[in-house]
Scaffold this active site. Structure first.
Site, mmCIF file in Angstrom:
data_model
loop_
_atom_site.group_PDB
_atom_site.id
_atom_site.type_symbol
_atom_site.label_atom_id
_atom_site.label_comp_id
_atom_site.label_asym_id
_atom_site.label_seq_id
_atom_site.Cartn_x
_atom_site.Cartn_y
_atom_site.Cartn_z
ATOM 1 N N ASP A 70 23.444 67.869 27.219
ATOM 2 C CA ASP A 70 22.807 66.880 28.089
ATOM 3 C C ASP A 70 21.371 66.671 27.616
ATOM 4 O O ASP A 70 20.574 67.602 27.626
ATOM 5 C CB ASP A 70 22.847 67.405 29.535
ATOM 6 C CG ASP A 70 22.086 66.497 30.494
ATOM 7 O OD1 ASP A 70 21.881 65.310 30.149
ATOM 8 O OD2 ASP A 70 21.708 66.982 31.580
ATOM 9 N N ASP A 80 20.549 64.831 33.557
ATOM 10 C CA ASP A 80 21.385 64.414 34.701
ATOM 11 C C ASP A 80 22.606 65.325 34.868
ATOM 12 O O ASP A 80 23.469 65.068 35.715
ATOM 13 C CB ASP A 80 21.810 62.943 34.570
ATOM 14 C CG ASP A 80 22.734 62.711 33.380
ATOM 15 O OD1 ASP A 80 22.968 63.659 32.599
ATOM 16 O OD2 ASP A 80 23.221 61.569 33.231
ATOM 17 N N ASP A 120 25.807 63.920 26.714
ATOM 18 C CA ASP A 120 25.678 62.522 26.313
ATOM 19 C C ASP A 120 25.560 62.394 24.794
ATOM 20 O O ASP A 120 25.468 63.394 24.078
ATOM 21 C CB ASP A 120 24.470 61.880 27.021
ATOM 22 C CG ASP A 120 23.246 62.774 26.980
ATOM 23 O OD1 ASP A 120 22.849 63.165 25.864
ATOM 24 O OD2 ASP A 120 22.702 63.113 28.063
ATOM 25 N N ASP A 125 45.816 59.433 21.789
ATOM 26 C CA ASP A 125 46.271 60.092 23.012
ATOM 27 C C ASP A 125 47.733 59.746 23.326
ATOM 28 O O ASP A 125 48.091 58.562 23.334
ATOM 29 C CB ASP A 125 45.369 59.603 24.160
ATOM 30 C CG ASP A 125 45.491 60.462 25.400
ATOM 31 O OD1 ASP A 125 45.141 61.647 25.338
ATOM 32 O OD2 ASP A 125 45.919 59.927 26.450
ATOM 33 N N GLU A 164 48.629 62.645 19.203
ATOM 34 C CA GLU A 164 48.983 63.747 20.096
ATOM 35 C C GLU A 164 50.483 63.622 20.349
ATOM 36 O O GLU A 164 50.911 62.814 21.179
ATOM 37 C CB GLU A 164 48.196 63.642 21.404
ATOM 38 C CG GLU A 164 48.363 64.878 22.259
ATOM 39 C CD GLU A 164 47.967 64.678 23.711
ATOM 40 O OE1 GLU A 164 47.742 65.672 24.399
ATOM 41 O OE2 GLU A 164 47.898 63.525 24.176
HETATM 42 O O1 ISL Z 1 47.130 69.097 29.450
HETATM 43 C C1 ISL Z 1 48.290 69.059 29.716
HETATM 44 C C2 ISL Z 1 48.842 70.120 30.538
HETATM 45 O O2 ISL Z 1 47.855 71.000 30.957
HETATM 46 C C3 ISL Z 1 49.165 68.029 29.181
HETATM 47 O O3 ISL Z 1 50.236 67.726 29.986
HETATM 48 C C4 ISL Z 1 48.357 66.786 28.883
HETATM 49 O O4 ISL Z 1 48.208 66.041 30.036
HETATM 50 C C5 ISL Z 1 49.059 65.997 27.832
HETATM 51 O O5 ISL Z 1 49.020 66.774 26.667
HETATM 52 C C6 ISL Z 1 48.379 64.664 27.574
HETATM 53 O O6 ISL Z 1 47.027 64.831 27.285
HETATM 54 C C7 ISL Z 1 46.242 63.721 26.977
HETATM 55 O O7 ISL Z 1 46.430 62.632 27.853
HETATM 56 C C8 ISL Z 1 46.022 62.811 29.198
HETATM 57 C C9 ISL Z 1 44.642 63.435 29.335
HETATM 58 O O8 ISL Z 1 44.448 63.871 30.652
HETATM 59 C C10 ISL Z 1 44.455 64.602 28.395
HETATM 60 O O9 ISL Z 1 43.143 65.103 28.477
HETATM 61 C C11 ISL Z 1 44.784 64.116 27.030
HETATM 62 O O10 ISL Z 1 44.521 65.046 26.005
HETATM 63 C C12 ISL Z 1 46.040 61.442 29.835
HETATM 64 O O11 ISL Z 1 45.266 60.566 29.065
HETATM 65 CA CA CA Z 2 22.961 63.292 30.277
#
Ligand code: ISL
Ligand code: CA
Length: 560
Positions: free
Chosen positions: A22, A26, A30, A207, A259
Site C-alpha cells: 500500500d 488507505d 496498489d 481465469d 486455469e
Molecule cells: O478457489 C477455489 C476453491 O477454494 C476454486 O474453486 C476457485 O474458485 C476456482 O479455482 C476458480 O478460481 C478463479 O476464478 C474465481 C475466483 O474467485 C478465483 O480467485 C480465481 O482464481 C472466479 O473468478
Molecule cells: Ca493504497
C-alpha cells in the site's frame, strides 16, 4: 529436443495487488506499491510477473468481478500508474502477464446492466438468460431453470425481476457468465485483449477458461456427475480458444496460461499442444489439491502418490506441450503450512525444500507472493476474521443450515480458506508489517510479521529469501533445469523425493527429505563424483559410503 521459448525459461511471480504494498495509507495495496517493490523482485530474480486483476471492479470477489476491462480499479491507482509500473518492469528486463477474467463479468459491467433491462436489449444475448420453472411456492413463483450449483454455494441461477428470467452465474451472484456462443461477446473480448497487448503486456493468465463453452441446452446435471469436468468440456471450447489465438494473440509474442479447472492431465494436450494453437500452458491442480477433499476438508495423501503426479506429467506431456509447476496461489492456503511444516523448528528448512522442488521440477515455475519469505497461514479463530466471499457463502450454506458446527467450519477454513494467502505481504518489523502507513489494512497482517519479513530476510544469508534467490539464479543459469528430462529415482520411497534432470551431459540430482526425521538415502551408483551445488542445511551433512544422511527437511542439489 524442445523448442526454446521465453515462457518456458521464465520464473513467474504472482502478485495479488490488494495485498502486496500500500503506497498511500488507505490500507489497500496498489500499483504504485508494486512499482516501489520492483527492485525487490529483481533482486529475487524472477522475470515474469502475473498480476491478479487490476481492473475497475466493485470487488465482490476481489477484482475477479470486472466492471470495466479498460479501466484501472480506483483503489489500485490510475492508468498512468499502470503505465509507469509496466515501464518499470520492462526497464528491469522483466515481463508482465495480466489476469483475463472473461468467463464472467461483474453485474455492474455496462454489458450486464443493459442486458438485464429487457429481453430485446442489444446486450441481452451477452449473458445466459433462461425462464424458470413455475412453482407457486417458490419466492418469485419460479424455481431455477436447472439444478446447476454455484462454486460459491447455492444455485448458479439468479432471478431478475425486470424480465422475470434467471441469469447463470457459476461463481457469485455478482459474477454473471458471459455467453460465448454470441460472436459479439467474443469480438468484445478480443478487443479488450488487444487494448492491453497494445500497451505492451506480455500475455494473460486466463481465469477458469475451460468454462467458456456451455453445455448445449443446459440440461440438469445427472446426480453423481463431476460437474466441473462436464462444464470444462463444452463443445466449442477449443474452437473459441483457437479463434482467440488467431484473432487476438497471434500478432503478439505472448505467454498464455489457462486455469484449467475440470481438465484432466490426459486432456491437457488438446489445449496446450503447439500444433493446436490455443494456449501455451495450463495450471493442472492435481498436485496442489492433493491434500484436499470436498469443500475445505482435508484428505490424506502420501509422498508416492504426490511423486506419481509428476511422473505422469512427464509421460503425458509430449515434446510439443509444456508444463507448469506450482503449489500455491491466491486461492490456496500457504505453501509451507500445507506441504511443509510451519512449526518454529522446521518452517525455514521445509519452506526452502519446497522452493527447491518447485524450481527444479520440469515445467515453468510459478511462485506466489510471500512464499519466498516462508509466510504461513493466518491463525484464524473466528468467522469475522475472514473476508472471502467463498468462506462467507459456505458458512451460510453449511453452518446456518445446521450441516456443520461453527467450530468445525472455522477450523477447516483456517486450514484451507483462501484468505490464508491473501493476508498482506510482510515487508518489515514495523506496525502492520510495513504493508501500509495507514492504520488498518483491508485484511489483518499475520501477527508473525515481526519474525517473518522481507527486510530481515534480505539481509540474512540463511533466509528463505536468500536461498530462493540462489535457486532462481541456478534455474536461469542451467538449461538442464529448464529443458532437461525428468526421472524419479525412487517412486516408492515415502520420505524422500529424489530425481534427476538431464540435458546432454549436464545432469542434476535433487534429493528432498519430505519428513521431520533424519534418514538415510542410498546414493545412485553413478552419482559418486557429484558436486554439491546447493543445500538448505549447509554444513550439517554426512555423506557416508554409498549413503546420504539427510537431516529433517533437508534438500540438496548435486551436479554431475
Ligand atoms: O478457489 C477455489 C476453491 O477454494 C476454486 O474453486 C476457485 O474458485 C476456482 O479455482 C476458480 O478460481 C478463479 O476464478 C474465481 C475466483 O474467485 C478465483 O480467485 C480465481 O482464481 C472466479 O473468478
Ligand atoms: Ca493504497
Amino acid at each position: 529436443g524442445y523448442e526454446p521459448k521465453w515462457w518456458k525459461e521464465a520464473v513467474v511471480y504472482q502478485i495479488y495487488p490488494r495485498s502486496f504494498k500500500d503506497s498511500n495509507g488507505d490500507g489497500i495495496g496498489d500499483l504504485n506499491g508494486i512499482t516501489e517493490k520492483l527492485d525487490y523482485l529483481q533482486k529475487l530474480g524472477v522475470n515474469v510477473i502475473w498480476l491478479s486483476p487490476h481492473y475497475d471492479s466493485p470487488n465482490a470477489d476481489n477484482g475477479y468481478d470486472i466492471r470495466d476491462y479498460e479501466k484501472v480499479m480506483k483503489e489500485f491507482g490510475t492508468m498512468a500508474d499502470f503505465d509507469r509500473m509496466l515501464a518499470g518492469i520492462k526497464q528491469r528486463h522483466m515481463r508482465l502477464i495480466i489476469d483475463l477474467v472473461v468467463n464472467h463479468t461483474s453485474d455492474e459491467h455496462k454489458w450486464f446492466v443493459e442486458s438485464a433491462k429487457s429481453k430485446t436489449n442489444p446486450y441481452r444475448d451477452y449473458y445466459i438468460w433462461r425462464d424458470g420453472k413455475p412453482n407457486p411456492s417458490a419466492p418469485n413463483g419460479f424455481d431455477p431453470p436447472n439444478n446447476y450449483p454455484s462454486f460459491f454455494s447455492g444455485s448458479a441461477w439468479q432471478y431478475s425481476a425486470p424480465t422475470k428470467q434467471f441469469y447463470l452465474h457459476l461463481f457469485a451472484v455478482k459474477q454473471p457468465d458471459l455467453n460465448w456462443d454470441n460472436p459479439k461477446v467474443r469480438e468484445s473480448v478480443y478487443s479488450l485483449m488487444r487494448f492491453w497487448l497494445d500497451k505492451g503486456v506480455d500475455g494473460f493468465r486466463m481465469d477458469v477458461i475451460p468454462l467458456i463453452s456451455k453445455q448445449p441446452g443446459l440440461p440438469d446435471l445427472v446426480p453423481g456427475t463431476d460437474f466441473v469436468k462436464l462444464w470444462a468440456n463444452g463443445p466449442h471450447r477449443d474452437e473459441y480458444l483457437q479463434e482467440m489465438n488467431k484473432k487476438a494473440l497471434s500478432p503478439y509474442d505472448t505467454m498464455t496460461v489457462g486455469e484449467a479447472i475440470g481438465i484432466t492431465l490426459a486432456e491437457e494436450p488438446k489445449i496446450i499442444d503447439d500444433n493446436r494453437h490455443e494456449l501455451n500452458l495450463v495450471f493442472n491442480f492435481d498436485a496442489m489439491r492433493i491434500s484436499r477433499g470436498d469443500g475445505y476438508s482435508a484428505r490424506k495423501w502420501t509422498l508416492p502418490q504426490f511423486k506419481a503426479i509428476y511422473t505422469n506429467h512427464a509421460n503425458v506431456l509430449s515434446k510439443t506441450s509444456w508444463d507448469t509447476v506450482f503449489l500455491s496461489n491466491h486461492d490456496a492456503p500457504r505453501l509451507v503450512s500445507t506441504f511443509g511444516d510451519d512449526s518454529a523448528e522446521f518452517r525455514v528448512p521445509s519452506a526452502k525444500l519446497l522452493e527447491t522442488m518447485i524450481l527444479t521440477l520440469r515445467g515453468t515455475p510459478f511462485l506466489y507472493e510471500g512464499d519466498e519469505l516462508g509466510m504461513t497461514n493466518y491463525p484464524f479463530t473466528k468467522l469475522s476474521q475472514f473476508d472471502d466471499i467463498e468462506v462467507k457463502n459456505a458458512y451460510k450454506a453449511k453452518v446456518l443450515t445446521g450441516k456443520m458446527s461453527e467450530e468445525q467450519f472455522v477450523a477447516e477454513a483456517h486450514q484451507f480458506g483462501r484468505d490464508n494467502s491473501r493476508t498482506p505481504m510482510q515487508w518489515d518489523a514495523t506496525s502492520n508489517g510495513g504493508f501500509t502507513t495507514g492504520g488498518k489494512p483491508w485484511l489483518a497482517v499475520n501477527p508473525n510479521y515481526a519474525q517473518i519479513n522481507a527486510a530481515s530476510e534480505v539481509e540474512d544469508k540463511d533466509s528463505v529469501f536468500a536461498y530462493t534467490q540462489q535457486l532462481i539464479a541456478l534455474h536461469h543459469a542451467h538449461p538442464a533445469l529448464v529443458y532437461g528430462d525428468y526421472k524419479d529415482l525412487d517412486p516408492e520411497n515415502d520420505k524422500v523425493f529424489a530425481y534427476t534432470r538431464t540435458l546432454g551431459d549436464e545432469r542434476f540430482l535433487v534429493v528432498l527429505n519430505f519428513s521431520g526425521s533424519s534418514i538415510e538415502f542410498a546414493w545412485p551408483d553413478e552419482v559418486k563424483a557429484a558436486r554439491l551445488v546447493l543445500d538448505n542445511l549447509p554444513g550439517l551433512h554426512g555423506t557416508g559410503k554409498g549413503r546420504l544422511s539427510l537431516n529433517p527437511w533437508e534438500a540438496r542439489i548435486y551436479k554431475y
